[in-house]
Structures are given as structure tokens and as C-alpha cells.
Design a protein around this motif. Structure first.
Motif, mmCIF file in Angstrom:
data_model
loop_
_atom_site.group_PDB
_atom_site.id
_atom_site.type_symbol
_atom_site.label_atom_id
_atom_site.label_comp_id
_atom_site.label_asym_id
_atom_site.label_seq_id
_atom_site.Cartn_x
_atom_site.Cartn_y
_atom_site.Cartn_z
ATOM 1 N N GLN A 31 0.785 -1.089 -0.079
ATOM 2 C CA GLN A 31 0.047 -0.038 0.017
ATOM 3 C C GLN A 31 0.868 1.267 -0.075
ATOM 4 O OE1 GLN A 31 -3.519 -0.115 -0.218
ATOM 5 N NE2 GLN A 31 -2.571 -2.130 -1.004
ATOM 6 N N VAL A 32 2.275 1.174 0.123
ATOM 7 C CA VAL A 32 2.910 2.229 0.235
ATOM 8 C C VAL A 32 3.816 2.483 -1.141
ATOM 9 C CG1 VAL A 32 4.937 3.416 1.304
ATOM 10 C CG2 VAL A 32 3.088 2.404 2.923
ATOM 11 N N VAL A 116 11.067 -3.233 -14.833
ATOM 12 C CA VAL A 116 9.690 -3.136 -15.527
ATOM 13 C C VAL A 116 8.860 -3.237 -14.050
ATOM 14 C CG1 VAL A 116 7.949 -4.435 -16.534
ATOM 15 C CG2 VAL A 116 10.091 -4.107 -17.597
ATOM 16 N N GLU A 117 9.067 -4.113 -12.872
ATOM 17 C CA GLU A 117 8.485 -4.248 -12.013
ATOM 18 C C GLU A 117 8.460 -3.067 -11.102
ATOM 19 O OE1 GLU A 117 8.551 -8.641 -9.629
ATOM 20 O OE2 GLU A 117 10.481 -8.161 -10.788
ATOM 21 N N LEU A 123 3.935 3.372 -10.470
ATOM 22 C CA LEU A 123 2.455 3.788 -11.161
ATOM 23 C C LEU A 123 1.378 3.642 -9.952
ATOM 24 C CD1 LEU A 123 2.651 2.279 -14.656
ATOM 25 C CD2 LEU A 123 2.743 4.616 -13.969
ATOM 26 N N HIS A 124 1.739 2.601 -9.244
ATOM 27 C CA HIS A 124 0.600 2.248 -8.186
ATOM 28 C C HIS A 124 0.919 2.509 -6.735
ATOM 29 C CE1 HIS A 124 -0.208 -0.693 -11.303
ATOM 30 N NE2 HIS A 124 -1.189 -0.588 -10.999
ATOM 31 N N ASP A 127 3.501 6.218 -1.880
ATOM 32 C CA ASP A 127 4.763 7.025 -2.019
ATOM 33 C C ASP A 127 5.704 6.825 -2.940
ATOM 34 O OD1 ASP A 127 7.041 8.269 -0.857
ATOM 35 O OD2 ASP A 127 7.336 7.112 0.989
ATOM 36 N N PRO A 128 5.704 7.906 -4.065
ATOM 37 C CA PRO A 128 6.558 7.617 -5.094
ATOM 38 C C PRO A 128 7.993 7.616 -4.715
ATOM 39 C CG PRO A 128 5.793 9.829 -5.109
ATOM 40 C CD PRO A 128 4.896 9.059 -3.816
ATOM 41 N N HIS A 129 8.692 7.799 -3.540
ATOM 42 C CA HIS A 129 9.869 7.584 -3.208
ATOM 43 C C HIS A 129 10.286 6.439 -2.529
ATOM 44 C CE1 HIS A 129 10.408 11.691 -4.901
ATOM 45 N NE2 HIS A 129 9.345 12.110 -4.215
ATOM 46 N N ALA A 130 9.301 5.838 -2.120
ATOM 47 C CA ALA A 130 9.712 4.436 -1.216
ATOM 48 C C ALA A 130 10.416 3.685 -1.820
ATOM 49 C CB ALA A 130 8.046 3.709 -1.059
#
Length: 137
Positions: A31-32, A116-117, A123-124, A127-130
């Protein structure tokens, strides 16, 4: 990674309670960080069950050895058998989410995340920096 998985955290980003909806059900993705939990392999859950079986047998073996050492030279066998039966029936349920998290960590160590993963996870991600550490390798 193993410690994160054991404590029900995402092995990649370390977020708590991001993998599990309930005790027996997982989210499709963290979820993050957005990383896919089952990575698209047939039989992925077989690995999680194997880790659960190994952890169960190790805990039963540890209790059995400790019981024999503590009660040597005359161990009461019937109470030991009852204790081990209860453990065999309950420990797999108690360890289920921990085994699942640990298996994801093992899988990630055996098969590093593909670009790719990681892009799909981005995309999902909430937190885009995780996953910055993994995307820059």
C-alpha cells in the motif's frame, strides 16, 4: 529483508501493515511502494507454505529439545506429546503472515526486482519515493 518480512512489513520499503488486509488475506500490492506481492509466478504461495512448515518444525523441535533437557533423565512423554500436538495445530496459523512476508523477502533475494516491476510499482505507489534505493541500481 528477512526481519522486515518476519515483522509483517514490506521487504522492499519497510512499511508496516501495508501488505495485509487481514490475518489471512494480503493486498495485491504494498500500500506504500506499490510493489506487487505475488510477483506473477505460478506456485508463489507454495514457497510461503514451505517457509511456514520450516518455521513450525523448528519451533516444535526447539520445544521438544528444551523439554527433554529440562526433564532429563525421566521426561514425561504424554505431556510432551500433548504439547507438541497443540503446537502442530496452532503454530502454522500463528506464523502464516510472518512466513508470507519472509517468503517474499527470500524471493526478492533470489530474483532481484526487474526495472519493469519497479516502474509498475511506481505507477501504483502511494509514496513515489519508497523504492528510490532499488530504482537507482
Amino acid at each position: 529483508m528477512f526481519v522486515r518480512g518476519f515483522f509483517r512489513k514490506c521487504p522492499l520499503c519497510g512499511s508496516r501493515k501495508s501488505l495485509f488486509i487481514s490475518y489471512f488475506k494480503t493486498h495485491e500490492r504494498c500500500q506504500v511502494c506499490g510493489f506487487k506481492v505475488e510477483r506473477g509466478l505460478a506456485g508463489f504461495m507454495t514457497g510461503a507454505m514451505t517457509v511456514n512448515i520450516i518455521l513450525t518444525f523448528l519451533s516444535i523441535g526447539f520445544v521438544m529439545v528444551a523439554f527433554f533437557v529440562a526433564t532429563f533423565p525421566h521426561p514425561p512423554v504424554i505431556p510432551l506429546i500433548l504439547i507438541l500436538l497443540v503446537m502442530a495445530a496452532t503454530v502454522p496459523f500463528l506464523l502464516r503472515p510472518r512466513a508470507h512476508g519472509m517468503w517474499l523477502a527470500v524471493d526478492l533475494l533470489m530474483r532481484q526486482p526487474e526495472p519493469v516491476e519497479l516502474d509498475d510499482a511506481l505507477l501504483h505507489a502511494n509514496d513515489p519515493h519508497a523504492l528510490d534505493d532499488f530504482r537507482h541500481h
